[in-house]
Design an enzyme around this catalytic site. Structure first.
Site, PDB file in Angstrom:
ATOM      1  N   ARG A 100      -1.594  -9.320  -3.080  1.00 14.17           N
ATOM      2  CA  ARG A 100      -0.538  -8.521  -2.639  1.00 14.17           C
ATOM      3  C   ARG A 100       0.116  -8.889  -1.367  1.00 14.17           C
ATOM      4  O   ARG A 100       1.063  -8.613  -0.832  1.00 14.17           O
ATOM      5  CB  ARG A 100      -1.136  -6.911  -2.576  1.00 14.17           C
ATOM      6  CG  ARG A 100      -1.558  -6.253  -3.652  1.00 14.17           C
ATOM      7  CD  ARG A 100      -2.284  -5.103  -3.565  1.00 14.17           C
ATOM      8  NE  ARG A 100      -2.809  -4.164  -4.601  1.00 14.17           N
ATOM      9  CZ  ARG A 100      -3.180  -3.177  -4.731  1.00 14.17           C
ATOM     10  NH1 ARG A 100      -3.143  -2.229  -3.790  1.00 14.17           N
ATOM     11  NH2 ARG A 100      -3.949  -2.584  -5.923  1.00 14.17           N
ATOM     12  N   GLU A 171       5.759  -1.898 -11.164  1.00 16.87           N
ATOM     13  CA  GLU A 171       5.776  -1.091 -10.128  1.00 16.87           C
ATOM     14  C   GLU A 171       6.041  -1.514  -8.803  1.00 16.87           C
ATOM     15  O   GLU A 171       5.995  -2.734  -8.429  1.00 16.87           O
ATOM     16  CB  GLU A 171       4.389  -0.442  -9.897  1.00 16.87           C
ATOM     17  CG  GLU A 171       4.222   1.013  -9.442  1.00 16.87           C
ATOM     18  CD  GLU A 171       3.143   1.235  -8.650  1.00 16.87           C
ATOM     19  OE1 GLU A 171       2.243   0.580  -8.607  1.00 16.87           O
ATOM     20  OE2 GLU A 171       2.795   2.883  -8.718  1.00 16.87           O
TER      21      GLU A 171
END
Lengths: 482, 136, 482, 136
Positions: A100, A171
């Site tokens: 991330r 997402e």
């Protein structure tokens, strides 16, 4: 680069793409044309976007867990377990925290340490490191529709790899994956980088491949008033639609008061349709996702089941298209697959028991829907105004001005001036509206609601009330009374 | 200038859970400490540098996302190398991936050189009480 | 003996009492005057009747488990565990099935076999065999308010022993502990025998000791329409009040449709107040109890938690004074104490999360309340008429005529002519009203509701639909669709 | 007179759970058997007497309340004494107090002389299929 809410030309996109694919060796494995061909082979029953369309048509609420581990085979086993033992309708691949932050070297280290330790030392699936080939092993070995779930400010390479590998849902968004997930990354950069992801999704759409996109609804997951997360969701929906995305799921995280939660999902769908139509984005499908309680959980599993069940009940009554499910281990860290499957089955049972029931359309519900929509419109229209008719530009300026403001956000680009608290019935309100561009009657509505509670508790609204509310559910209450 | 005791606060590694950090910041400040809050996504060196610069008495490390085992290892050594080997090191949160026996987790982190290890769900009051005791 | 709804004279009572106390040796240990003195020492915090009054005043919903084992010390441990680990507000002593059939010899055998086996071979606490002294050890060693819960058609000796021993609440009634709990015991006999229990309770009341009485609401626990169980509850309330009982809890077993369940508890309280006032019983307190789902449970614990949670939510929204809690082992037999405590904690968490929320007063809810009350009034007034102004006599005649009829009852004195089924929204209706004395518009209401479902499912209403409904929850649905 | 095969149905002991009994009655009748349904609260001798009187092929015993172990013991002996030792004996329900390993429960009841032992939650279809097979 100049940030604008305008569809990128193919040349602009391709110029940046060449750079993106170089940021980690596995980027070389991406071949868009081959990815399109591969996507064409994904059958409908494993196709995320198509399953959502079908569920919306049938008025169903699908279940989806969060789950991801470091190694491919373990990840496959985990997902198949959740499908068979958890009866999950939709599957995720939750990405690890190093990926991330684009720390692919640390992720590689995590993979190797996990191999050594014989258990996952990463909190998710490092899809970039595994590359197209590795990720496809997951797509081909898992009997279900797959979505990438993460929290990645710069998720361009991750998008390239997972979409080429056959994932049919992705997402994230330039606001929702910045404000709650970064500390000092500018909104200009993340919105720009997410235009890339949306443009990529749009490119697949141009080639006949529908990939679902889902802005992250709950934001910080902590006492976020529906109108704020809805404003962000609608903006990200518009930004995605502009880049050619055709299948969008808008999200919302449970606040806990049933009427407010049902109202929130209804308002979200209506606001989405309204603003898409207003700005001319019409040939697309909007669905909704309800996140079970994102705040602190009780440590006791019996009590956690109650919180999960309550989220399931609210999701079912709201008729959200899908629900993201928590687990009885929530308070204790990342759950075992067994606990994850239990949360799913608890949720499935509740949804099935409630699927034939209708929550009455009452004046209380109507009031909440109208308030949420009125508040969100105040924010959205001011953002549009600040951007001189451009939501991308307006969003950056709105956060600077506190017109958009997310409570408890780690990002320094959120002004952090607003303070939410529950009212006497447990609905989330604002006792300090900060610089939100609300009309005086809306501000008065919030003040009255908070005053009513403060009076009932014999104390003034303060940060302590907020802290009490944050810990309340984990201590077995909804409203944090003194 | 204040004479308040200084503590460093931050969420280590690639972790961006901010809520507990903001609450602890509030609680420590209210209890009379001067809090240097590094926020989320804090690398080990930033903790150490901040402690040296401000002459802090304690570093309070949080890790909520399950990577604590990797992220927290070696912080005590780094403090030692920087000449602040006696500084208090507290750590808390969801320190490992998966539901684990907390006693095992605590043992592991104590062995890494942390003075206090907190289980998930620990309230600020507990940390304040320990800090008061340890800083006597 | 001539059955009449008329307060027994003390002489009548004492004559029978002499016989009752001789039916098992422990009967000799009962001394009423000493029992009154002992009852006076029970502190308010362990006093069932007083805790109910307080909860009603504060608008709280208290939790109560079912639990009982063969031996005294094990029973004490069990109850204290449920109090501390289950956070139970009220405690039970569930009586074993032999005692319920007055088979005290078999119960004694069960006690002895349990001693040998080192585990309880009885499914409850054989209070008669343990006698006043033994039962008082429980009263004195358990930190909570205690109620006898059973299912005993002739519960006279059990009442004598447990009330003298300090129990402050006693479940049962002449109808509700006959029709679902016996095969061939006449209603004349059970109503008469329960007048004895009520007269005994009334006698304590005359001596200043308030003991709570609770007719058993759910009856057979299987698709019982609210108006039927309400009619029985109100009749048993009246019969108890006539004998001098001052503290009565009327009960209802969850049907599963939220609006119907909330309406049922509201209607129950209103009907109770209405008929008590109508017949001049005024100086008493009426409270309500909501039973979590009494039908078949899913075997999977995760799904069972969902069913428990849904019952807790309905109880909380209905504002019942207490809720009887199920356990995640429900489908698998008698639960461990740990599972029992988990069910309690799940329920407590839900009640606390919902305690500040108000279910909106909608027209759907109002309609349900009005229908339940209209139906119950049809039955109640016909019972009164059949008895020429006497509910006791009328009840016997009403069951003969099918004016009162309980689905799936084991008793041959229930006509078993009615057939219930769920409507398209999961509410329990009647597709065959049998001989219930409903007005034509009520009958039409039920027929329309069932027809709506039958049409939606493309099949005619039949016994198969009923079977599908009975298995539905355990198979993960509310409505048993084909 | 019918030539249907006859089966005895009942809930044993002090147990009054009637719902499953009524459903099984319905299912057996629909499947073509002649059901002699003794209902609830049935003592052992009543099962045996009914079987002798009707020349039934099977006795289907239910026990839902946890006393099955005490109630069901000795039924096979009683059948033997009455001269119907070959009659099929099925038993099912919540046979013991407490959540138990079903394999253990099954073993125990098979040893008591029952031909089939059913776990909680068994559907009528299963019983019908077994009955058809065993009565071939």
């Amino acid at each position: 680069m100049e940030l604008k809410n305008k569809k990128w030309s193919l040349d602009e996109f391709n110029a940046i793409r060449a750079e993106v694919l170089k940021t980690w060796p596995t980027g070389e494995g991406v071949n868009f044309e081959e990815g399109v061909k591969y996507q064409e082979t994904i059958p409908a029953k494993r196709h995320f976007a198509k399953l959502l369309v079908k569920a919306k048509k049938n008025g169903e609420t699908l279940t989806q867990p969060r789950a991801g581990v470091a190694l491919i085979d373990e990840h496959i086993n985990l997902l198949n377990f959740l499908r068979t033992e958890g009866e999950a309708d939709l599957l995720p691949s939750t990405i690890d925290s190093y990926t991330r932050q684009n720390q692919y070297k640390e992720a590689q280290n995590g993979i190797e340490e996990s191999l050594k330790a014989g258990r996952s030392l990463l909190n998710g699936f490092p899809a970039v490191n595994h590359g197209v080939e590795g990720v496809r092993r997951v797509v081909e070995s898992v009997d279900g529709a797959l979505q990438v779930r993460h929290g990645t400010p710069d998720a361009r390479l991750l998008a390239e790899i997972t979409m080429a590998a056959g994932y049919t849902s992705y997402e994230g968004g330039g606001i929702s994956y910045n404000i709650p997930y970064a500390k000092s990354v500018s909104l200009e950069k993340t919105i720009f980088d997410w235009q890339y992801c949306d443009r990529l999704t749009g490119l697949y759409a141009e080639h006949g491949i529908e990939i679902n996109r889902e802005p992250f609804g709950p934001l910080t997951g902590t006492l976020v008033p529906p109108s704020i997360s809805h404003a962000v969701a609608v903006i990200e929906g518009i930004l995605a639609a502009e880049q050619g995305v055709k299948n969008i799921t808008l999200g919302y995280g449970q606040c806990g008061n049933l009427v407010q939660d049902i109202a929130a999902i209804r308002a979200l769908e209506e606001l989405g349709e309204e603003y898409m139509a207003k700005h001319g984005y019409q040939d697309m499908v909007l669905t909704t996702v309800f996140h079970q309680w994102m705040g602190g959980f009780p440590q006791d599993e019996a009590k956690a089941f109650s919180v999960i069940s309550w989220g399931a009940a609210a999701a079912a009554f709201s008729k959200a298209t899908k629900v993201i499910v928590k687990t009885p281990h929530e308070a204790l860290g990342i759950p075992t697959k067994e606990a994850n499957a239990m949360g799913l089955r608890t949720t499935k049972q509740m949804i099935n028991m409630l699927k034939d029931q209708v929550f009455p359309q009452t004046k209380e519900l109507e009031l909440e829907i109208n308030m949420i929509k009125a508040e969100a419109r105040c924010i959205l229209d001011k953002v549009f105004e600040l951007g001189n008719g451009d939501y991308a530009v307006g969003t950056v300026r709105a956060f600077e001005a506190g017109v958009l403001d997310v409570p408890f956000a780690p990002s320094k680009f959120s002004l952090n001036k607003i303070l939410p608290a529950r009212d006497n019935y447990g609905a989330v309100r604002l006792f300090d509206v900060g610089n939100l561009p609300f009309t005086p009657d809306i501000v008065a509505f919030h003040q009255d609601k908070i005053a009513e509670r403060a009076k009932a508790e014999g104390r003034a609204a303060s940060f302590q009330m907020v802290i009490d509310d944050i810990y309340a559910i984990s201590k077995g209450r909804l409203v944090g009374r003194p | 200038m204040t004479n308040k005791e200084k503590v460093i606060l931050g969420v280590i590694g690639a972790d961006c859970h901010a809520v507990g950090n903001k609450i602890l910041n509030h609680a420590l400040t209210a209890a009379g400490y001067e809090v240097i809050n590094l926020g989320v996504l804090v690398p080990q060196e930033e903790f150490v540098n901040a402690a040296i610069e401000t002459d802090a008495k304690a570093i309070l490390v949080a890790s909520l996302y399950g990577h604590g085992e990797i992220d927290c290892r070696g912080l005590r050594d780094r403090c030692r190398e920087a000449g602040i080997e006696d500084i208090l090191l507290y750590v808390g949160g969801n320190l490992v991936v998966g539901k684990s026996d907390f006693t095992e987790v605590e043992k592991k982190f104590l062995a890494m050189g942390y003075d206090k290890v907190y289980a998930p769900g620990t309230l600020p009051e507990q940390v304040l009480a320990d800090l008061k005791e340890d800083l006597k």
